[in-house]
Each structure stands twice: as structure tokens, then as C-alpha cells.
Design a protein around this motif. Structure first.
Motif, mmCIF file in Angstrom:
data_model
loop_
_atom_site.group_PDB
_atom_site.id
_atom_site.type_symbol
_atom_site.label_atom_id
_atom_site.label_comp_id
_atom_site.label_asym_id
_atom_site.label_seq_id
_atom_site.Cartn_x
_atom_site.Cartn_y
_atom_site.Cartn_z
ATOM 1 N N MET A 1 0.877 -1.183 0.000
ATOM 2 C CA MET A 1 0.000 0.000 0.000
ATOM 3 C C MET A 1 0.909 1.227 0.000
ATOM 4 O O MET A 1 1.826 1.324 0.819
ATOM 5 N N ASP A 2 0.602 2.191 -0.935
ATOM 6 C CA ASP A 2 1.473 3.361 -1.013
ATOM 7 C C ASP A 2 1.071 4.353 0.078
ATOM 8 O O ASP A 2 0.072 4.211 0.787
ATOM 9 N N ALA A 3 1.866 5.389 0.216
ATOM 10 C CA ALA A 3 1.698 6.366 1.303
ATOM 11 C C ALA A 3 0.419 7.157 1.159
ATOM 12 O O ALA A 3 -0.272 7.466 2.152
ATOM 13 N N GLU A 4 0.063 7.472 -0.064
ATOM 14 C CA GLU A 4 -1.154 8.269 -0.263
ATOM 15 C C GLU A 4 -2.404 7.479 0.118
ATOM 16 O O GLU A 4 -3.326 8.016 0.760
ATOM 17 N N THR A 5 -2.527 6.193 -0.188
ATOM 18 C CA THR A 5 -3.683 5.345 0.174
ATOM 19 C C THR A 5 -3.782 5.215 1.683
ATOM 20 O O THR A 5 -4.862 5.305 2.278
ATOM 21 N N LEU A 6 -2.617 4.989 2.303
ATOM 22 C CA LEU A 6 -2.602 4.880 3.762
ATOM 23 C C LEU A 6 -3.071 6.190 4.394
ATOM 24 O O LEU A 6 -3.859 6.182 5.380
ATOM 25 N N PHE A 7 -2.622 7.310 3.846
ATOM 26 C CA PHE A 7 -3.001 8.596 4.381
ATOM 27 C C PHE A 7 -4.510 8.824 4.225
ATOM 28 O O PHE A 7 -5.202 9.344 5.116
ATOM 29 N N ARG A 8 -5.084 8.374 3.112
ATOM 30 C CA ARG A 8 -6.541 8.505 2.896
ATOM 31 C C ARG A 8 -7.310 7.700 3.942
ATOM 32 O O ARG A 8 -8.351 8.163 4.502
ATOM 33 N N GLN A 9 -6.870 6.487 4.188
ATOM 34 C CA GLN A 9 -7.577 5.664 5.196
ATOM 35 C C GLN A 9 -7.532 6.339 6.558
ATOM 36 O O GLN A 9 -8.517 6.331 7.298
ATOM 37 N N GLN A 10 -6.358 6.870 6.844
ATOM 38 C CA GLN A 10 -6.231 7.542 8.158
ATOM 39 C C GLN A 10 -7.157 8.761 8.249
ATOM 40 O O GLN A 10 -7.771 9.018 9.281
ATOM 41 N N CYS A 11 -7.265 9.487 7.131
ATOM 42 C CA CYS A 11 -8.155 10.676 7.128
ATOM 43 C C CYS A 11 -9.635 10.250 7.228
ATOM 44 O O CYS A 11 -10.444 10.886 7.929
ATOM 45 N N THR A 12 -10.019 9.196 6.564
ATOM 46 C CA THR A 12 -11.419 8.710 6.608
ATOM 47 C C THR A 12 -11.765 8.286 8.028
ATOM 48 O O THR A 12 -12.870 8.560 8.544
ATOM 49 N N SER A 13 -10.858 7.579 8.651
ATOM 50 C CA SER A 13 -11.098 7.120 10.014
ATOM 51 C C SER A 13 -11.204 8.319 10.945
ATOM 52 O O SER A 13 -12.013 8.322 11.886
ATOM 53 N N ALA A 14 -10.426 9.344 10.651
ATOM 54 C CA ALA A 14 -10.416 10.509 11.545
ATOM 55 C C ALA A 14 -11.711 11.300 11.450
ATOM 56 O O ALA A 14 -12.202 11.854 12.457
ATOM 57 N N VAL A 15 -12.386 11.342 10.307
ATOM 58 C CA VAL A 15 -13.610 12.129 10.140
ATOM 59 C C VAL A 15 -14.838 11.274 10.463
ATOM 60 O O VAL A 15 -15.979 11.717 10.299
ATOM 61 N N GLY A 16 -14.664 10.073 10.868
ATOM 62 C CA GLY A 16 -15.777 9.236 11.298
ATOM 63 C C GLY A 16 -16.089 8.142 10.325
ATOM 64 O O GLY A 16 -16.760 7.173 10.679
ATOM 65 N N GLY A 17 -15.766 8.265 9.132
ATOM 66 C CA GLY A 17 -15.957 7.192 8.148
ATOM 67 C C GLY A 17 -17.425 6.850 7.942
ATOM 68 O O GLY A 17 -17.730 5.696 7.726
#
Length: 625
Positions: A1-17
Motif C-alpha cells: 500500500m502506497d503512502a497516499e492510500t494509507l493517508f486517505r484511510q487515516q483521514c477517513t477514520s479521523a472524520v468518522g468514516g
């Protein structure tokens, strides 16, 4: 998994998903921001990487350039210090910028003396020598009138060296100088200049220098002053070189020059003009008395023997004298007239001096014309032989003939031998004439009876300037004449001038069966000594002893003594110049062997020889030719 995909998952989890549209847009916005920031960061990293690479490359280039400059500086210093000439560079304040090792060596400077920044004045003060005045100043091309120029200076060093400096002064006042040791070049130039005006063998002024001295003397001559020019020539000096060698001849020439120098004195100019020719320039009054006294002194000095080891060499000198203004006021004229007078002295037998007279020039021109005609006569064989009988007193018959050369000139007519033989000897033609006489005499004699000999006179010059044995052998072979029928007659002068060379030649001829006779016996000073040195077959008594033998008891006693001497030595005696029956009868009574003279017959052409022989019945019939 590249850095940008990982960063997106982290952002989704942070906003509640919860999957709402607002949450997705927010995540997309944050991810886009992240993407932009990450791109800038990567670009910055790339720029830093490129900068670092360029810096490393510049460092390498700088190091390489520094190394090259260092090497160039090293090579420049090597070249500078190995230049054959000195180099110095001074700034506008006349302080040393740079110099090489040769510069310091030439002027004796130490490294501290000639260090960078040293003033020109301080360096000049340390030079061990003297500066000459500037010799030459020239302006630099394209420089302003106040601008650059070139100076030439010379330094005479205390150790004898000469140093030349060529200084190029630039428009700003700075200068570049080249310095060279020209000591050897200067010595060579001085030597060349010396040799251009002096004789290398004797050190005397040469012909060029003499002309300059004569020019100056004539130009500065006072109205009551006379200028004498003496042209000297050693008599028969060539025979010394031929017999003793050129090296011995040169030593004698140096001695001759020194003796003439002592006689001439410091007030006169002595020059050597050529091999055995000298000249003296004498200025002053009371001429010709002064130059006559000088000539007498020179003759006395040169009459003293010269020695080569234990061998004595005797010389004589001929001199021609011309005096200005009466004999010429120009250098060429004075030289010419002194030479003309010398020619007359030589043609008169040498051993004396002659003063130029007006009629000499016409005589010398006539002599030159005669010389030219004589050369043509040799080429065209305009000569003929006359034969004078040799009469045997005991057998009362002709026993031989002496060959005497005659010249029949196409326009002058018969030229006497006394006129052309001395000239032929002087100009070197006597060898060719003598060779022709030998051939012609042998060709004529081969048709005579076998018991009739032929006598041929040989000049002293033929002993030194030709292959006499070879010429004799060639003449005999060509004619087919036996050697015993040829008789070579020589005078005492042959032995006096060329004894060491002549004796071996005479022995060679005698060993081949050729008879050798001494002509003009008794007229020289050493005839008796030569009879002891060489076994002559015959001696011929000069006619001067014959004239008074009938009336003069002393003359008769001398004649009798010579005849007895010849008989005691086993040599035939021939008496020349017999002109009367009384002389012939007296000589027959004294048992003389042969006579020759007008009483028997004058010289006759070859065609008359058969007639002379036919008058005597003892002879065989003349051979047909």
C-alpha cells in the motif's frame, strides 16, 4: 500500500468514516493538499540533490584547475630558469617583479639580492662592473611619443666578461629586459676585424690595411713631404717550400718579417702582401736618400743565413721603389709603379732594388705582351731546336750535339733565348718548354748514328715543379732512344737551390743509364764541393775561362788544373767557347776530352745535322727518317 492510500484511510477514520458526501469531500481535500505538499517536498529534495551534485562537480573542477595552474607555474619557472639568457621584469616603480636564474648568474646576484620587490637601483649598486653609455634607442612600434622604447646597454664586468642588456620599456614605465653574455661573440668579432686587416702568419698589416695607410698618407701629405713605397719580393723563395716543406717555409717567412720589421723601424709601415711579398711605406723628407738607406739595411739583414735546425738557408731580395708625388699621387698608381719597378729588378737578376722611371711602364707592357705571346708559343709549339756539335779531340770527330731551343715568332721573328728563357722561368712556362725540348731532341737523335749523343739543358725549376724522371723516361720511350745516348746538363744553381731534392733525382737518372754533366763549371762558388757530392759524367768549363788561355799564363794554368781535376775524378771535360785554331791546338795538347764552339760550328738547325756528320768519314751513313 502506497503512502497516499494509507493517508486517505487515516483521514477517513479521523472524520468518522460514515460515508457522507461532506466527509468524502473533506477527505479528498485533505488528500489533495497532502499530494501537493508531497510533490513540493519531492521537488525540493530533487533541487537539493542537483545542487549537491553541482557543488561536488565545481569542487572537482576547481581542484583540477588549481592543479593545472600549479603545474603551469612549475613549468613556467623551469622554462624561465633554463633560458640561455637572463630575464628580468620591473614594474613602473622600478621594482623587480620576476627574474630567472641566468639573470642572477650573469650579474652575480644572490636569491635574496634579486628577490621580488628589489629596486633596480639597489641591484645596479651590487653589479661588479661598469655600465657603458647606451648604444642604441629605438621607439616601440605603435607606441605613443611618450610611450615605450627599446634601449641597448653593455656592462664591462670586473672579471672581463661583456654583458649586453636589451631593455624594452613599456608605455606605463615598466620594463622587460633580456641579458646575454656576449664575451665570446665580441672576441670573435674583434678577431674577424683583426684578420680582415692583418696577415695571420706574421701579424703584419695586410694589403687592405696598407691601402688604407697609403690613402691616409697621401691625403695628409705636406707640400714638402715625400712618400716612398717599397715593394719587396724574396728571390726564388718557392724552392724553399719545395725542398724544406711549407711549414719550414712559414717559419722562415716569420723570421724574414721580423728582420724587415727591425730594419724598417717604428716610424714606417710594414705590410705583407702575399706569400713572399712585403711592402714598406715611408713618409718624410730627403728622398730618395732615406729609402735607399732603408733598402741597403734590409738587403744586409736578409743576406745573413736563416737556420732550420743546423741547415743554413740563404735568401736574397728584390725591391721596387716608387716615390710620391713624382711617381703618383693616388694609391693605385703608387702601388702599380712600385710593382713595375720590382718587375724590372727581378728581370735584371734580382738581389737589388730599382726606382720607378717613366720608361719602365712601356717596358713592362712590352714584357706582358711578350709573356702572352710566349704562352701562345707553348700552345702552338712555335719552337725549334738547333744543335751545336761536341767535338772529341782524341778521335777528331763529332761525338754529340747540344740541343739549343729557338723561338721563331710569327711577327717578331727570331726571339733570342736570353729574352724568353728567363721570362719562361719566371712565369712558370719553362717546365712545358723543357718537356717539349726533351721530346724533340730524343726524336731527332734517334735518326743519328748510334755513337752520337744528344745533350739537353735542364732548368732548376724542372727539378721542383715537374716529374723530371718521368718526363725523361716518356721522351726516351716515345722516341725509342737508348738512355745512354741522352746527356742531361745542369748548372750549379740547380744544386745550390734544391740540393736535397735534386740529388735523389740525379741518382735516379744516372741509375737509368742517362749521363749527367755539370754546365758552366767554375762560375759558381761551390762547384768543387758538388763534384764530391755527385759522380758527374762530365764537367763543362765555361767559355769565360777560354778567352785568354793562349796569351794569359794564369788563365791557361786554371784551365790545365780543371782538366787534370776532371781526369783525376774520372769525368770527361768539355770546354765551351772555342773560337780559334790556337785554342783548339792548346786544349788538344793538354789532353782535353771535348770542345764546343764556333771554331767547330755554330748551332745549326736539325736538318743540317746530316751534313755536319757527313763531313767525317768515321761515321756511318746517316739514317733515313
Amino acid at each position: 500500500m502506497d503512502a497516499e492510500t494509507l493517508f486517505r484511510q487515516q483521514c477517513t477514520s479521523a472524520v468518522g468514516g460514515d460515508g457522507s458526501a461532506n466527509a468524502e469531500r473533506l477527505v479528498d481535500l485533505v488528500v489533495e493538499t497532502y499530494r501537493l505538499q508531497a510533490g513540493k517536498t519531492r521537488a525540493t529534495e530533487h533541487r537539493f540533490q542537483r545542487l549537491s551534485h553541482d557543488t561536488d562537480r565545481l569542487k572537482g573542477t576547481l581542484a583540477e584547475t588549481t592543479a593545472k595552474l600549479t603545474e603551469q607555474r612549475r613549468l613556467f619557472q623551469i622554462v624561465l630558469d633554463n633560458l640561455p639568457e637572463g630575464l628580468s621584469v620591473f614594474d613602473a616603480e622600478q621594482r623587480l617583479i620576476v627574474c630567472n636564474t641566468r639573470f642572477r648568474q650573469l650579474f652575480g646576484f644572490s636569491a635574496d639580492d634579486a628577490s621580488s620587490g628589489a629596486s633596480m637601483g639597489s641591484l645596479i649598486g651590487k653589479v661588479r662592473g661598469t655600465e657603458r653609455v647606451e648604444q642604441k634607442i629605438s621607439r616601440l612600434r605603435d607606441a605613443s611619443p611618450q610611450g615605450g622604447h627599446i634601449r641597448h646597454r653593455e656592462w664591462m664586468m670586473d672579471d672581463g666578461r661583456t654583458i649586453r642588456s636589451v631593455i624594452t620599456v613599456l608605455p606605463d614605465g615598466s620594463n622587460i629586459s633580456i641579458h646575454a653574455d656576449i664575451t665570446e661573440d665580441r672576441k670573435a668579432a674583434e678577431r674577424i676585424a683583426y684578420l680582415a686587416h692583418h696577415d695571420p702568419l706574421t701579424g703584419l698589416p695586410n694589403r687592405i690595411s696598407l691601402r688604407e695607410r697609403i690613402d691616409a698618407a697621401l691625403l695628409g701629405r705636406k707640400p714638402d713631404e715625400q712618400i716612398a713605397l717599397v715593394h719587396l719580393n724574396l728571390d726564388r723563395f718557392k724552392s724553399i717550400n719545395n725542398t724544406l716543406g711549407v711549414s719550414a717555409g712559414d717559419k722562415i717567412l716569420r723570421q724574414v718579417a721580423e728582420r724587415i720589421r727591425m730594419s724598417a723601424g717604428a716610424g714606417n709601415v710594414l705590410a705583407r702582401l702575399g706569400s713572399d711579398e712585403f711592402a714598406i711605406l715611408q713618409s718624410g723628407r730627403q728622398q730618395p736618400w732615406n729609402v735607399t738607406a732603408l733598402a741597403d739595411q734590409i738587403r744586409r739583414e736578409l743576406s745573413e743565413p736563416f737556420f732550420r735546425g743546423e741547415k743554413a738557408v740563404e735568401l736574397s731580395v728584390s725591391m721596387g721603389i716608387a716615390i710620391s708625388p713624382q711617381d703618383g699621387t693616388e694609391t693605385d698608381v703608387l702601388l702599380k709603379h712600385a710593382g713595375v719597378a720590382l718587375s724590372h729588378a727581378k728581370s735584371s737578376g734580382g738581389k737589388g732594388e730599382r726606382f720607378f722611371t717613366a720608361d719602365m711602364e712601356a717596358q713592362i707592357e712590352a714584357r706582358h705582351a711578350l709573356e702572352a705571346d710566349l704562352r701562345k708559343a707553348v700552345e702552338r709549339e712555335e719552337f725549334e731546336l738547333h744543335y751545336q756539335p761536341l767535338y772529341d779531340l782524341s778521335q777528331q770527330r763529332i761525338c754529340g750535339f747540344e740541343a739549343l731551343v729557338r723561338w721563331n715568332h710569327p711577327t717578331r721573328g727570331r726571339v733570342p733565348p736570353l729574352e724568353f728563357i728567363p721570362l719562361a722561368e719566371e712565369v712558370g712556362l719553362v717546365v712545358d718548354i723543357g718537356r717539349w725540348v726533351l721530346r724533340r731532341a730524343c726524336r731527332d737523335a734517334v735518326y743519328w748514328p748510334e755513337d752520337i749523343k744528344v745533350a739537353v739543358n735542364v732548368s732548376a725549376i724542372q727539378f721542383t715543379d715537374s716529374d723530371l724522371p718521368g718526363d725523361v723516361a716518356a721522351a726516351l720511350e716515345e722516341a725509342g732512344l737508348t738512355a745512354g745516348r741522352l746527356e742531361i746538363e745542369i748548372t750549379e744553381s740547380v744544386l745550390m737551390e734544391n740540393l736535397d731534392e735534386a740529388l735523389p733525382i740525379l741518382h735516379v737518372l744516372k741509375q737509368r743509364g742517362i749521363r749527367i754533366g755539370m754546365d758552366d763549371f767554375g762560375t759558381g762558388y761551390s762547384s768543387l764541393s758538388y763534384l764530391r757530392r755527385f759522380p758527374f759524367d762530365k764537367i763543362k768549363i765555361d767559355k769565360s775561362f777560354v778567352n785568354g788561355i793562349v796569351e794569359d799564363k794564369e788563365a791557361f794554368a786554371i784551365m790545365r788544373a780543371i782538366i787534370l781535376l776532371g781526369d783525376a775524378l774520372g769525368m770527361r771535360v768539355t770546354v765551351e767557347g772555342v773560337e780559334t785554331a790556337e785554342q783548339m791546338a792548346l786544349l788538344r795538347s793538354e789532353a782535353c776530352d771535348e770542345i764546343q764552339g764556333y771554331h767547330i760550328s755554330p748551332p745549326r738547325p736539325a736538318v743540317e745535322v746530316p751534313y755536319l756528320l757527313s763531313q767525317l768519314p768515321e761515321h756511318e751513313r746517316f739514317k733515313a727518317g
